[in-house]
Design an enzyme around this catalytic site. Sequence first.
Site, short mmCIF file in Angstrom:
data_model
loop_
_atom_site.label_atom_id
_atom_site.label_comp_id
_atom_site.label_asym_id
_atom_site.label_seq_id
_atom_site.Cartn_x
_atom_site.Cartn_y
_atom_site.Cartn_z
N SER A 123 0.84 -1.19 0.00
CA SER A 123 0.00 0.00 0.00
C SER A 123 0.88 1.25 0.00
CB SER A 123 -0.94 -0.06 1.21
OG SER A 123 -1.97 0.89 1.12
N ASP A 247 -9.76 -5.67 -4.37
CA ASP A 247 -9.14 -4.69 -3.49
C ASP A 247 -9.94 -3.39 -3.54
OD1 ASP A 247 -7.47 -2.77 -2.26
OD2 ASP A 247 -5.67 -3.87 -2.81
N HIS A 276 -7.51 -6.12 -0.02
CA HIS A 276 -6.28 -5.35 0.22
C HIS A 276 -5.35 -6.08 1.20
CE1 HIS A 276 -3.93 -1.79 -0.33
NE2 HIS A 276 -4.03 -1.38 0.92
#
Length: 295
Positions: A123, A247, A276
């Site tokens: 991320s 995601d 995610h």
Amino acid sequence: MQRRDLLLTAATATFAATGARAAAPETPRSRVRCSDGATLHCEDWGSGRPVLFVHAWALTSAMWTYQMADLSHRGLRCIAFDRRGHGRSDIPGSGYDLDRLADDIAEVIAQCDLDDVALVGMSMGCNEIVNYVARHGTARIARIAMLGPTTPYPLQTADNALGAPKAYFEQSWATWQSDFPKWIEDNKLPFFTPETSPQMMEWVAAMMRQTPIPVAVATNRALITTDLRPVLARIDRPVLILHGDRDVSAPLEMTGRPTVRGIKGAALKIYPGGPHGLFVTHMKQVNADLAAFLA
């Protein structure tokens, strides 16, 4: 001596040994002092070729526990640090822009004496890694792996229709500043799969709740306002991107595919049904894919 006494004696000895370890001076690799005075907490496991993990927004280095346990067992040296303002690192009143965060990576690499190191980010950690390349190059880098990257530019602009409007992010920042724990609880399910245990979900949510609100807002603001599209072409090392097609936090078409298109030779592996939180929801496959790539 009674069995109960034996157990108490063993427990006392264990406590004493643990206390002694806790009170012992920290090794040089357990704390990294940055040039601006902030100190970062580091974990350093195993030996062999080095792998440096950069954690996601609002989490800590603890998120990599299962990857570090697996990969260090496979003969790799695994290092992870808490971003400034997170976990056991210092919480300075400034330094949450992406340039300073990239420089923190450089200081960890230098002080831990890492050469030919593989960088693994998730991320926001991917944004920091890409910006590290922009500021410090790839001389000490062997390869890069990204999980659910939020690169290259999540903000919608005139030339970036794939991004989200700034009003969307501003609304999130306002919500966090009024009730961050409730926002986490309201939004946690899409981060996982239905098979994820409640205990695992709570473990991740608890990490997020530790993040100071000013830090959460400042780092997220840096994440969404820094355009890394021009940097992608400068990455000249092997890159693996692991991305779930479900995601919600970093939609594949907004982040994963544009990132792989911008990096020459980058490989994209899509996890069907993956959210995610791949590092816990698809732990075994992520560990196997990282091991194969890092080998």
